[in-house]
Design a protein around this motif. Structure first.
Motif, PDB file in Angstrom:
ATOM      1  N   ILE A  38       0.877  -1.168   0.135  1.00  0.00           N
ATOM      2  CA  ILE A  38      -0.113   0.036  -0.135  1.00  0.00           C
ATOM      3  C   ILE A  38       0.798   1.132  -0.237  1.00  0.00           C
ATOM      4  O   ILE A  38       1.575   1.507   1.004  1.00  0.00           O
ATOM      5  CB  ILE A  38      -0.828  -0.021   1.330  1.00  0.00           C
ATOM      6  CG1 ILE A  38      -1.893  -1.116   0.973  1.00  0.00           C
ATOM      7  CG2 ILE A  38      -1.665   1.262   1.228  1.00  0.00           C
ATOM      8  CD1 ILE A  38      -2.411  -1.432   2.397  1.00  0.00           C
ATOM      9  N   ASP A  39       0.811   1.823  -1.059  1.00  0.00           N
ATOM     10  CA  ASP A  39       1.740   3.075  -1.212  1.00  0.00           C
ATOM     11  C   ASP A  39       0.815   4.190  -0.936  1.00  0.00           C
ATOM     12  O   ASP A  39      -0.328   4.186  -0.529  1.00  0.00           O
ATOM     13  CB  ASP A  39       2.312   3.459  -2.416  1.00  0.00           C
ATOM     14  CG  ASP A  39       1.427   3.540  -3.758  1.00  0.00           C
ATOM     15  OD1 ASP A  39       0.027   3.582  -3.566  1.00  0.00           O
ATOM     16  OD2 ASP A  39       1.893   3.229  -4.833  1.00  0.00           O
ATOM     17  N   LYS A  40       1.373   5.579  -1.086  1.00  0.00           N
ATOM     18  CA  LYS A  40       0.703   6.701  -0.853  1.00  0.00           C
ATOM     19  C   LYS A  40      -0.750   6.914  -1.435  1.00  0.00           C
ATOM     20  O   LYS A  40      -1.606   7.144  -0.814  1.00  0.00           O
ATOM     21  CB  LYS A  40       1.646   7.995  -0.884  1.00  0.00           C
ATOM     22  CG  LYS A  40       1.143   9.185  -0.595  1.00  0.00           C
ATOM     23  CD  LYS A  40       1.901  10.572  -0.559  1.00  0.00           C
ATOM     24  CE  LYS A  40       1.598  11.610  -0.249  1.00  0.00           C
ATOM     25  NZ  LYS A  40       2.289  12.879  -0.392  1.00  0.00           N
ATOM     26  N   THR A  41      -0.554   6.716  -2.583  1.00  0.00           N
ATOM     27  CA  THR A  41      -1.789   6.711  -3.477  1.00  0.00           C
ATOM     28  C   THR A  41      -2.881   5.956  -3.236  1.00  0.00           C
ATOM     29  O   THR A  41      -3.939   6.181  -3.235  1.00  0.00           O
ATOM     30  CB  THR A  41      -1.305   6.598  -5.049  1.00  0.00           C
ATOM     31  OG1 THR A  41      -0.409   7.177  -5.545  1.00  0.00           O
ATOM     32  CG2 THR A  41      -2.557   6.671  -5.970  1.00  0.00           C
ATOM     33  N   LYS A  42      -2.373   4.653  -2.972  1.00  0.00           N
ATOM     34  CA  LYS A  42      -3.534   3.682  -2.459  1.00  0.00           C
ATOM     35  C   LYS A  42      -4.067   4.173  -1.064  1.00  0.00           C
ATOM     36  O   LYS A  42      -5.348   3.953  -0.737  1.00  0.00           O
ATOM     37  CB  LYS A  42      -2.943   2.083  -2.320  1.00  0.00           C
ATOM     38  CG  LYS A  42      -2.702   1.407  -3.525  1.00  0.00           C
ATOM     39  CD  LYS A  42      -2.306   0.205  -3.320  1.00  0.00           C
ATOM     40  CE  LYS A  42      -1.845  -0.585  -4.827  1.00  0.00           C
ATOM     41  NZ  LYS A  42      -1.333  -1.692  -4.560  1.00  0.00           N
ATOM     42  N   LEU A  43      -3.123   4.327  -0.093  1.00  0.00           N
ATOM     43  CA  LEU A  43      -3.629   4.830   1.071  1.00  0.00           C
ATOM     44  C   LEU A  43      -4.760   6.027   0.930  1.00  0.00           C
ATOM     45  O   LEU A  43      -5.588   6.013   1.573  1.00  0.00           O
ATOM     46  CB  LEU A  43      -2.540   5.255   2.039  1.00  0.00           C
ATOM     47  CG  LEU A  43      -2.743   5.881   3.558  1.00  0.00           C
ATOM     48  CD1 LEU A  43      -3.588   5.156   4.349  1.00  0.00           C
ATOM     49  CD2 LEU A  43      -1.590   6.424   4.196  1.00  0.00           C
ATOM     50  N   LEU A  44      -4.240   7.181   0.181  1.00  0.00           N
ATOM     51  CA  LEU A  44      -5.047   8.101   0.089  1.00  0.00           C
ATOM     52  C   LEU A  44      -6.638   7.724  -0.672  1.00  0.00           C
ATOM     53  O   LEU A  44      -7.529   8.562  -0.416  1.00  0.00           O
ATOM     54  CB  LEU A  44      -4.592   9.379  -0.766  1.00  0.00           C
ATOM     55  CG  LEU A  44      -3.428   9.818   0.047  1.00  0.00           C
ATOM     56  CD1 LEU A  44      -2.743  11.037  -0.719  1.00  0.00           C
ATOM     57  CD2 LEU A  44      -3.847  10.605   0.945  1.00  0.00           C
ATOM     58  N   SER A  45      -6.676   6.713  -1.492  1.00  0.00           N
ATOM     59  CA  SER A  45      -7.851   6.477  -2.262  1.00  0.00           C
ATOM     60  C   SER A  45      -8.734   5.343  -1.423  1.00  0.00           C
ATOM     61  O   SER A  45      -9.538   4.954  -1.982  1.00  0.00           O
ATOM     62  CB  SER A  45      -7.410   5.789  -3.592  1.00  0.00           C
ATOM     63  OG  SER A  45      -6.786   4.881  -3.482  1.00  0.00           O
ATOM     64  N   MET A  46      -8.129   4.869  -0.192  1.00  0.00           N
ATOM     65  CA  MET A  46      -8.961   3.684   0.404  1.00  0.00           C
ATOM     66  C   MET A  46     -10.381   4.315   0.599  1.00  0.00           C
ATOM     67  O   MET A  46     -10.503   5.364   0.947  1.00  0.00           O
ATOM     68  CB  MET A  46      -8.232   3.521   1.837  1.00  0.00           C
ATOM     69  CG  MET A  46      -7.094   2.677   1.742  1.00  0.00           C
ATOM     70  SD  MET A  46      -6.647   2.455   3.544  1.00  0.00           S
ATOM     71  CE  MET A  46      -4.781   1.266   3.048  1.00  0.00           C
ATOM     72  N   THR A  47     -11.423   3.322   0.782  1.00  0.00           N
ATOM     73  CA  THR A  47     -12.527   3.498   1.245  1.00  0.00           C
ATOM     74  C   THR A  47     -12.465   3.328   2.737  1.00  0.00           C
ATOM     75  O   THR A  47     -11.614   2.905   3.246  1.00  0.00           O
ATOM     76  CB  THR A  47     -13.588   2.329   0.564  1.00  0.00           C
ATOM     77  OG1 THR A  47     -13.221   1.283   1.119  1.00  0.00           O
ATOM     78  CG2 THR A  47     -13.319   2.307  -0.869  1.00  0.00           C
ATOM     79  N   GLU A  48     -13.527   3.606   3.336  1.00  0.00           N
ATOM     80  CA  GLU A  48     -13.624   3.145   4.810  1.00  0.00           C
ATOM     81  C   GLU A  48     -13.338   1.832   5.252  1.00  0.00           C
ATOM     82  O   GLU A  48     -13.003   1.454   6.006  1.00  0.00           O
ATOM     83  CB  GLU A  48     -15.204   3.927   5.358  1.00  0.00           C
ATOM     84  CG  GLU A  48     -15.057   5.377   5.418  1.00  0.00           C
ATOM     85  CD  GLU A  48     -16.448   5.847   6.022  1.00  0.00           C
ATOM     86  OE1 GLU A  48     -17.198   5.280   6.664  1.00  0.00           O
ATOM     87  OE2 GLU A  48     -16.357   7.201   5.917  1.00  0.00           O
TER      88      GLU A  48
END
Length: 167
Positions: A38-48
């Protein structure tokens, strides 16, 4: 640090049940690989829901293993989801010194403390960061590592950076 004491303790730990060392190592590897995927982009686009799984898998949250979603949704409610993700991304992937990122995170996010954030840092970059909670700090002190915090207010970015060898 007293390296001889550490080696003796590790050998005793594994000797009591040889599979413990392997199981622990395999579990740690699984978690590290998961969090490093999980990189920065994936973290920022996570759903709840994804965030709930992300936070719920931390050892620091094992007390909530029967209701892993509780802690994640409490964090979201207390901090706002976008704010929480942005602050977490800055902590884990920011360019400023870890001491500054640590203090900024703790001062702007409610509900996540040294145990959770140091565990996340240690998964993202295990060669630079370590788990830093009351249990590990007691162990570090026992092993002769000087200047470990004794009180909650001493778990600062400077203390963490110094313990990790960053400061």
């Amino acid at each position: 640090m007293n390296e001889a004491k550490l080696q003796t303790l590790m050998q005793d730990f594994i000797r009591k049940d040889p599979s413990r060392g392997d199981d622990h190592g395999a579990e740690r590897k699984r978690r590290r690989e998961r969090y490093q995927s999980i990189d920065k982009t994936k973290l920022l686009s996570m759903t709840e829901t994804e965030f709930s799984d992300y936070i719920g898998d931390l050892w620091a949250n094992q007390i909530w293993r029967n209701n892993k979603a509780y802690i994640a949704y409490k964090l979201i409610a207390d901090n706002g989801f976008d704010h929480l993700k942005k602050q977490l991304a800055a902590l884990l992937y920011g360019n400023s010194p870890v001491e500054d990122r640590w203090d900024a995170f703790l001062s702007s996010v409610k509900g996540m403390g040294p145990a959770m954030i140091s565990e996340l840092l240690s998964y993202v970059d295990p060669r630079r960061y370590m788990i830093f909670n009351k249990t590990t700090v007691r162990c570090f002190s026992y092993l002769g590592i000087p200047d470990m915090p004794r009180h909650n207010y001493q778990y600062t970015g400077q203390t963490y950076g110094k313990a990790c060898g960053c400061a």
